[in-house]
Design a protein around this motif. Sequence first.
Motif, PDB file in Angstrom:
ATOM      1  N   LYS A 116       0.837  -1.202   0.000  1.00 51.19           N
ATOM      2  CA  LYS A 116       0.000   0.000   0.000  1.00 51.19           C
ATOM      3  C   LYS A 116       0.874   1.256   0.000  1.00 51.19           C
ATOM      4  CE  LYS A 116      -3.914   2.167   2.358  1.00 51.19           C
ATOM      5  NZ  LYS A 116      -4.855   2.064   3.503  1.00 51.19           N
ATOM      6  N   ASP A 117       0.606   2.150  -0.936  1.00 49.82           N
ATOM      7  CA  ASP A 117       1.296   3.442  -1.050  1.00 49.82           C
ATOM      8  C   ASP A 117       2.767   3.315  -1.436  1.00 49.82           C
ATOM      9  OD1 ASP A 117      -1.065   4.787  -0.326  1.00 49.82           O
ATOM     10  OD2 ASP A 117      -0.608   4.549   1.801  1.00 49.82           O
ATOM     11  N   VAL A 118       3.209   2.140  -1.888  1.00 48.79           N
ATOM     12  CA  VAL A 118       4.580   2.004  -2.381  1.00 48.79           C
ATOM     13  C   VAL A 118       4.638   2.575  -3.803  1.00 48.79           C
ATOM     14  CG1 VAL A 118       6.434   0.419  -3.023  1.00 48.79           C
ATOM     15  CG2 VAL A 118       5.069  -0.024  -0.963  1.00 48.79           C
ATOM     16  N   ASP A 119       5.408   3.619  -3.978  1.00 52.30           N
ATOM     17  CA  ASP A 119       5.456   4.305  -5.274  1.00 52.30           C
ATOM     18  C   ASP A 119       6.605   3.742  -6.098  1.00 52.30           C
ATOM     19  OD1 ASP A 119       4.987   6.051  -7.334  1.00 52.30           O
ATOM     20  OD2 ASP A 119       6.068   7.725  -6.418  1.00 52.30           O
ATOM     21  N   GLY A 120       6.380   2.588  -6.694  1.00 51.84           N
ATOM     22  CA  GLY A 120       7.431   1.947  -7.464  1.00 51.84           C
ATOM     23  C   GLY A 120       7.003   0.565  -7.882  1.00 51.84           C
ATOM     24  N   LEU A 121       7.980  -0.273  -8.210  1.00 49.83           N
ATOM     25  CA  LEU A 121       7.715  -1.625  -8.693  1.00 49.83           C
ATOM     26  C   LEU A 121       7.801  -2.616  -7.534  1.00 49.83           C
ATOM     27  CD1 LEU A 121       7.300  -3.605 -11.065  1.00 49.83           C
ATOM     28  CD2 LEU A 121       9.791  -3.712 -11.269  1.00 49.83           C
ATOM     29  N   VAL A 122       6.729  -3.377  -7.352  1.00 55.18           N
ATOM     30  CA  VAL A 122       6.663  -4.394  -6.307  1.00 55.18           C
ATOM     31  C   VAL A 122       6.462  -5.752  -6.968  1.00 55.18           C
ATOM     32  CG1 VAL A 122       5.416  -5.234  -4.277  1.00 55.18           C
ATOM     33  CG2 VAL A 122       5.636  -2.764  -4.680  1.00 55.18           C
ATOM     34  N   ILE A 123       7.214  -6.733  -6.530  1.00 58.32           N
ATOM     35  CA  ILE A 123       6.979  -8.114  -6.947  1.00 58.32           C
ATOM     36  C   ILE A 123       6.585  -8.905  -5.715  1.00 58.32           C
ATOM     37  CG2 ILE A 123       7.981 -10.236  -7.870  1.00 58.32           C
ATOM     38  CD1 ILE A 123       9.774  -8.583  -9.625  1.00 58.32           C
ATOM     39  N   MET A 124       5.383  -9.470  -5.778  1.00 65.06           N
ATOM     40  CA  MET A 124       4.927 -10.337  -4.698  1.00 65.06           C
ATOM     41  C   MET A 124       4.999 -11.781  -5.166  1.00 65.06           C
ATOM     42  SD  MET A 124       1.398 -10.491  -2.535  1.00 65.06           S
ATOM     43  CE  MET A 124       1.169 -11.844  -1.351  1.00 65.06           C
ATOM     44  N   THR A 125       5.477 -12.657  -4.303  1.00 64.79           N
ATOM     45  CA  THR A 125       5.468 -14.084  -4.593  1.00 64.79           C
ATOM     46  C   THR A 125       4.705 -14.800  -3.489  1.00 64.79           C
ATOM     47  OG1 THR A 125       7.561 -14.463  -3.427  1.00 64.79           O
ATOM     48  CG2 THR A 125       7.675 -14.023  -5.801  1.00 64.79           C
ATOM     49  N   THR A 126       4.039 -15.869  -3.866  1.00 63.30           N
ATOM     50  CA  THR A 126       3.364 -16.717  -2.889  1.00 63.30           C
ATOM     51  C   THR A 126       4.050 -18.072  -2.904  1.00 63.30           C
ATOM     52  OG1 THR A 126       1.712 -17.343  -4.557  1.00 63.30           O
ATOM     53  CG2 THR A 126       1.163 -15.518  -3.089  1.00 63.30           C
ATOM     54  N   LEU A 127       4.606 -18.453  -1.778  1.00 68.65           N
ATOM     55  CA  LEU A 127       5.339 -19.713  -1.657  1.00 68.65           C
ATOM     56  C   LEU A 127       4.431 -20.750  -1.018  1.00 68.65           C
ATOM     57  CD1 LEU A 127       8.739 -18.307  -0.292  1.00 68.65           C
ATOM     58  CD2 LEU A 127       8.114 -18.800  -2.672  1.00 68.65           C
TER      59      LEU A 127
END
Length: 274
Positions: free
Chosen positions: A124-135
């Motif tokens: 939330k509110d991260v101004d950039g590129l986020v990569i989320m992974t689900t393990l």
Amino acid sequence: MAQAIGIDIGGTGIKGGLVDLDTGELISDRVKRPTPEGGEPDDVVGVVKSILAELSQADDTAPIGVCFPAVVRNGRTMSAANVSKKWIGLAAEQLFEQALGHDITFVNDADAAGYAESEYGAAKDVDGLVIMTTLGTGIGSAIIYRNLLVPNAELGHIDIGPHRDFEKYASNAVREKKELSWKRWAGRLQTYYGTLEKLFSPDLFIVGGGVSKHADEFLPFLQLDSPVVAAALRNNAGILGAASLAAHGSGERPTTGAEHLVRATNETAPDASA
């Protein structure tokens, strides 16, 4: 209170709950069932129906979101990771809607989790590129840029070095089957996240899935330039994201971040009999 139902279908478990869309919190018990052996479509639909029956406190008009471990395009499941190959090419959205007697929003499971983290959690509110992974049984992924999701990113299936389809080498299911120590497993994850870092230079990695509750056991071993954190919503992210996207799909909570994702995965779904 704005509310919706989220159903998260995985390779080993199917879970669901009623969500308060304003707070991003469950307002029911989380109902969980094992995924039927083989992951056949009709069997999975049957389990989802039983979960919905337990969520009897939900309003009959509450939107329903379902997330699933596959590429979802125009209501069809175009891949099948850790479930029956009968899902490939299946008009799954129509199948669920006919069985449940209710319109649904149907999306990839990691996309749902990523959307939840962007709306309520660590992205939330991260101004950039986020990569989320689900393990988990496999490795799911979501790419988020300024709160917009790129649908159907399948970064868990990339080939790295001699390892084809890297989730078969580094998922949490592999850790459990091989009885790997946290440190040894982290070595495999280092290769994985290090490769993603070279390819994408993200501003943040978020690690979700059920194993994220043990994040302190393995994340400290990772040596990355990008910050890496555990998912704030832990293993409820799929439920919360599916519910929130369903509210968008029903027109109850329009948001820019969800609009393109719902359109890409649900619009003009083919008839189930096709």
